[in-house]
Write a protein that holds these residues in place. Structure first.
Motif, short mmCIF file in Angstrom:
data_model
loop_
_atom_site.label_atom_id
_atom_site.label_comp_id
_atom_site.label_asym_id
_atom_site.label_seq_id
_atom_site.Cartn_x
_atom_site.Cartn_y
_atom_site.Cartn_z
N LYS A 46 0.99 -1.27 -0.02
CA LYS A 46 -0.36 -0.17 0.17
C LYS A 46 1.01 1.15 0.22
CE LYS A 46 -1.91 1.91 3.75
NZ LYS A 46 -3.00 1.50 5.01
N HIS A 47 1.84 1.21 0.36
CA HIS A 47 2.82 2.52 1.04
C HIS A 47 3.60 2.51 -0.15
CE1 HIS A 47 1.40 2.28 5.33
NE2 HIS A 47 1.81 3.68 4.91
N ARG A 49 2.67 2.19 -2.91
CA ARG A 49 1.92 2.63 -4.89
C ARG A 49 2.59 4.07 -4.21
NH1 ARG A 49 -0.70 -2.14 -3.62
NH2 ARG A 49 -2.47 -0.78 -2.54
N LYS A 50 1.80 4.25 -2.57
CA LYS A 50 1.86 5.79 -2.54
C LYS A 50 3.45 6.94 -2.74
CE LYS A 50 -2.36 5.55 1.15
NZ LYS A 50 -2.69 6.03 2.05
#
Length: 69
Positions: A46-47, A49-50
Protein backbone atom coordinates in the motif's frame (compact mmCIF):
# COMPACT_ATOMS: atom_id res chain seq x y z
CA UNK A 1 16.92 -16.37 6.67
CA UNK A 2 16.76 -12.61 7.18
CA UNK A 3 13.81 -11.03 8.90
CA UNK A 4 11.36 -9.01 6.85
CA UNK A 5 11.68 -5.27 7.37
CA UNK A 6 8.82 -3.40 8.97
CA UNK A 7 7.13 -0.73 6.88
CA UNK A 8 8.42 2.71 7.92
CA UNK A 9 5.07 4.39 7.33
CA UNK A 10 3.05 1.73 9.16
CA UNK A 11 5.30 1.86 12.23
CA UNK A 12 5.14 5.69 12.36
CA UNK A 13 1.38 5.58 11.65
CA UNK A 14 1.69 8.02 8.74
CA UNK A 15 -1.36 8.31 6.53
CA UNK A 16 0.31 9.79 3.44
CA UNK A 17 3.71 10.33 1.83
CA UNK A 18 4.70 13.96 1.34
CA UNK A 19 5.95 14.54 -2.20
CA UNK A 20 7.22 18.01 -1.27
CA UNK A 21 9.86 16.55 1.06
CA UNK A 22 12.72 15.15 -1.09
CA UNK A 23 14.72 14.07 1.97
CA UNK A 24 11.90 11.70 2.93
CA UNK A 25 11.83 10.22 -0.59
CA UNK A 26 15.62 9.78 -0.96
CA UNK A 27 15.85 6.36 0.82
CA UNK A 28 13.34 4.93 -1.66
CA UNK A 29 15.52 5.75 -4.69
CA UNK A 30 18.40 3.67 -6.03
CA UNK A 31 21.80 5.01 -7.05
CA UNK A 32 20.54 5.72 -10.57
CA UNK A 33 17.47 7.52 -9.16
CA UNK A 34 15.17 4.62 -9.97
CA UNK A 35 12.30 3.78 -7.63
CA UNK A 36 13.45 1.01 -5.31
CA UNK A 37 11.52 -2.22 -5.05
CA UNK A 38 9.45 -2.84 -1.95
CA UNK A 39 11.70 -5.76 -0.96
CA UNK A 40 14.73 -3.44 -0.80
CA UNK A 41 12.99 -0.43 0.69
CA UNK A 42 11.00 -2.48 3.20
CA UNK A 43 7.62 -0.82 2.76
CA UNK A 44 4.30 -2.60 2.40
CA UNK A 45 2.45 -2.75 -0.93
CA UNK A 46 0.00 0.00 0.00
CA UNK A 47 2.74 2.44 0.93
CA UNK A 48 4.94 1.38 -2.02
CA UNK A 49 2.21 2.63 -4.35
CA UNK A 50 2.04 5.91 -2.42
CA UNK A 51 5.83 6.28 -2.44
CA UNK A 52 6.07 5.72 -6.19
CA UNK A 53 3.27 8.22 -6.83
CA UNK A 54 4.99 10.78 -4.59
CA UNK A 55 8.34 10.27 -6.35
CA UNK A 56 6.72 10.75 -9.75
CA UNK A 57 5.04 13.96 -8.58
CA UNK A 58 8.29 15.25 -7.09
CA UNK A 59 10.12 14.49 -10.33
CA UNK A 60 7.53 16.41 -12.34
CA UNK A 61 7.92 19.43 -10.06
CA UNK A 62 11.71 19.22 -10.24
CA UNK A 63 12.27 18.39 -6.57
CA UNK A 64 13.86 15.01 -7.36
CA UNK A 65 15.91 14.42 -10.52
CA UNK A 66 14.95 11.81 -13.09
CA UNK A 67 18.56 10.65 -13.52
CA UNK A 68 22.05 11.55 -12.35
CA UNK A 69 24.37 13.01 -14.94
Amino acid sequence: MAEKKQCVFCTKNQKYVDYKNPEQLRPFLSGQMKIARSMRSGVCAKHQRKVSRAIKRARFLGLVPYTLH
